[in-house]
Design a protein around this motif. Structure first.
Motif, PDB file in Angstrom:
ATOM      1  N   UNK A   1       0.849  -1.194   0.000  1.00  0.00           N
ATOM      2  CA  UNK A   1       0.000   0.000   0.000  1.00  0.00           C
ATOM      3  C   UNK A   1       0.881   1.239   0.000  1.00  0.00           C
ATOM      4  N   UNK A   2       1.902   1.265   0.850  1.00  0.00           N
ATOM      5  CA  UNK A   2       2.787   2.433   0.944  1.00  0.00           C
ATOM      6  C   UNK A   2       3.487   2.716  -0.384  1.00  0.00           C
ATOM      7  N   UNK A   3       3.751   1.684  -1.171  1.00  0.00           N
ATOM      8  CA  UNK A   3       4.402   1.873  -2.466  1.00  0.00           C
ATOM      9  C   UNK A   3       3.529   2.610  -3.470  1.00  0.00           C
ATOM     10  N   UNK A   4       2.269   2.782  -3.153  1.00  0.00           N
ATOM     11  CA  UNK A   4       1.367   3.533  -4.033  1.00  0.00           C
ATOM     12  C   UNK A   4       1.503   5.037  -3.824  1.00  0.00           C
ATOM     13  N   UNK A   5       2.361   5.440  -2.893  1.00  0.00           N
ATOM     14  CA  UNK A   5       2.556   6.847  -2.532  1.00  0.00           C
ATOM     15  C   UNK A   5       3.966   7.302  -2.874  1.00  0.00           C
ATOM     16  N   UNK A   6       4.105   8.582  -3.242  1.00  0.00           N
ATOM     17  CA  UNK A   6       5.432   9.165  -3.417  1.00  0.00           C
ATOM     18  C   UNK A   6       6.146   9.195  -2.067  1.00  0.00           C
ATOM     19  N   UNK A   7       7.464   9.334  -2.095  1.00  0.00           N
ATOM     20  CA  UNK A   7       8.281   9.345  -0.875  1.00  0.00           C
ATOM     21  C   UNK A   7       7.819  10.383   0.144  1.00  0.00           C
ATOM     22  N   UNK A   8       7.395  11.560  -0.296  1.00  0.00           N
ATOM     23  CA  UNK A   8       6.996  12.642   0.615  1.00  0.00           C
ATOM     24  C   UNK A   8       5.483  12.889   0.597  1.00  0.00           C
ATOM     25  N   UNK A   9       4.715  11.881   0.251  1.00  0.00           N
ATOM     26  CA  UNK A   9       3.257  12.016   0.189  1.00  0.00           C
ATOM     27  C   UNK A   9       2.674  12.353   1.560  1.00  0.00           C
ATOM     28  N   UNK A  10       1.456  12.893   1.533  1.00  0.00           N
ATOM     29  CA  UNK A  10       0.759  13.293   2.752  1.00  0.00           C
ATOM     30  C   UNK A  10      -0.646  12.692   2.749  1.00  0.00           C
TER      31      UNK A  10
ATOM     32  N   UNK B   1      -7.850  11.958  -4.006  1.00  0.00           N
ATOM     33  CA  UNK B   1      -6.398  11.857  -4.034  1.00  0.00           C
ATOM     34  C   UNK B   1      -5.854  12.716  -5.168  1.00  0.00           C
ATOM     35  N   UNK B   2      -4.725  13.367  -4.898  1.00  0.00           N
ATOM     36  CA  UNK B   2      -3.955  14.021  -5.946  1.00  0.00           C
ATOM     37  C   UNK B   2      -2.825  13.062  -6.265  1.00  0.00           C
ATOM     38  N   UNK B   3      -2.680  12.749  -7.545  1.00  0.00           N
ATOM     39  CA  UNK B   3      -1.661  11.791  -7.967  1.00  0.00           C
ATOM     40  C   UNK B   3      -0.765  12.447  -9.020  1.00  0.00           C
ATOM     41  N   UNK B   4       0.461  11.913  -9.154  1.00  0.00           N
ATOM     42  CA  UNK B   4       1.408  12.499 -10.095  1.00  0.00           C
ATOM     43  C   UNK B   4       2.002  11.398 -10.966  1.00  0.00           C
ATOM     44  N   UNK B   5       2.125  11.722 -12.263  1.00  0.00           N
ATOM     45  CA  UNK B   5       2.786  10.807 -13.191  1.00  0.00           C
ATOM     46  C   UNK B   5       4.284  10.805 -12.886  1.00  0.00           C
ATOM     47  N   UNK B   6       4.840   9.616 -12.794  1.00  0.00           N
ATOM     48  CA  UNK B   6       6.254   9.444 -12.502  1.00  0.00           C
ATOM     49  C   UNK B   6       7.064   9.400 -13.805  1.00  0.00           C
ATOM     50  N   UNK B   7       8.375   9.551 -13.735  1.00  0.00           N
ATOM     51  CA  UNK B   7       9.193   9.532 -14.959  1.00  0.00           C
ATOM     52  C   UNK B   7       9.009   8.276 -15.812  1.00  0.00           C
ATOM     53  N   UNK B   8       8.658   7.142 -15.194  1.00  0.00           N
ATOM     54  CA  UNK B   8       8.453   5.906 -15.961  1.00  0.00           C
ATOM     55  C   UNK B   8       7.037   5.787 -16.527  1.00  0.00           C
ATOM     56  N   UNK B   9       6.193   6.825 -16.332  1.00  0.00           N
ATOM     57  CA  UNK B   9       4.832   6.815 -16.866  1.00  0.00           C
ATOM     58  C   UNK B   9       3.790   6.269 -15.915  1.00  0.00           C
ATOM     59  N   UNK B  10       4.211   5.738 -14.772  1.00  0.00           N
ATOM     60  CA  UNK B  10       3.247   5.241 -13.792  1.00  0.00           C
ATOM     61  C   UNK B  10       2.784   6.401 -12.919  1.00  0.00           C
ATOM     62  N   UNK B  11       1.799   6.131 -12.070  1.00  0.00           N
ATOM     63  CA  UNK B  11       1.215   7.161 -11.209  1.00  0.00           C
ATOM     64  C   UNK B  11       1.357   6.761  -9.750  1.00  0.00           C
ATOM     65  N   UNK B  12       1.588   7.770  -8.875  1.00  0.00           N
ATOM     66  CA  UNK B  12       1.637   7.570  -7.433  1.00  0.00           C
ATOM     67  C   UNK B  12       0.842   8.673  -6.749  1.00  0.00           C
ATOM     68  N   UNK B  13       0.329   8.359  -5.568  1.00  0.00           N
ATOM     69  CA  UNK B  13      -0.411   9.349  -4.782  1.00  0.00           C
ATOM     70  C   UNK B  13       0.557  10.342  -4.150  1.00  0.00           C
ATOM     71  N   UNK B  14       0.136  11.614  -4.147  1.00  0.00           N
ATOM     72  CA  UNK B  14       0.903  12.695  -3.534  1.00  0.00           C
ATOM     73  C   UNK B  14       0.162  13.197  -2.294  1.00  0.00           C
TER      74      UNK B  14
END
Length: 121
Positions: free
Chosen positions: A29-38, A97-110
């Protein structure tokens, strides 16, 4: 990141959350979030950072709760940022949720607002 399935669309994050949470997989579950997500949870507090989010979910999933999939509301996308949301089955409030596209094209929660009650409730 592990070799677990990644979110290739913003809406994938909700499905992956339900699958991993129902397995009791707090790390997944935690991997679905960016490192500094809130996350705005527990109520009235913020949980900041992937490590703290993993700890939060370890505690929350320890009792074995079961999550049901919820159909996503329309996703709003602007460039590499998207807003995803689902209506809870009880009709009280919403999850967003606000999510962001990552450099590899995947998405993570911010930013994650697990649930908020609408003013009419």
């Amino acid at each position: 990141m592990s070799v677990e399935e990644k979110a290739y669309k913003p809406e994938d994050l909700t499905r992956l959350f339900v699958e991993r949470a129902n397995k009791g997989d707090a790390a997944g579950v935690a991997e679905l979030y960016e490192e500094e997500a809130v996350i705005a949870f527990p109520p009235g507090q913020l949980t900041v950072g992937r490590d703290a989010i993993r700890t939060l979910w370890e505690r929350a999933l320890a009792s074995g709760p079961h999550f049901e999939p919820e159909p996503p509301l329309p996703t709003l996308i602007s460039g590499d940022i998207a807003l995803t949301s689902t209506p809870p089955k009880d009709g009280a409030g919403a999850r967003a949720q606000v999510v962001r596209r990552q450099p590899d094209g995947t998405w993570l929660r911010v930013l994650d607002q697990p649930e908020f009650v609408s003013p009419s409730n």
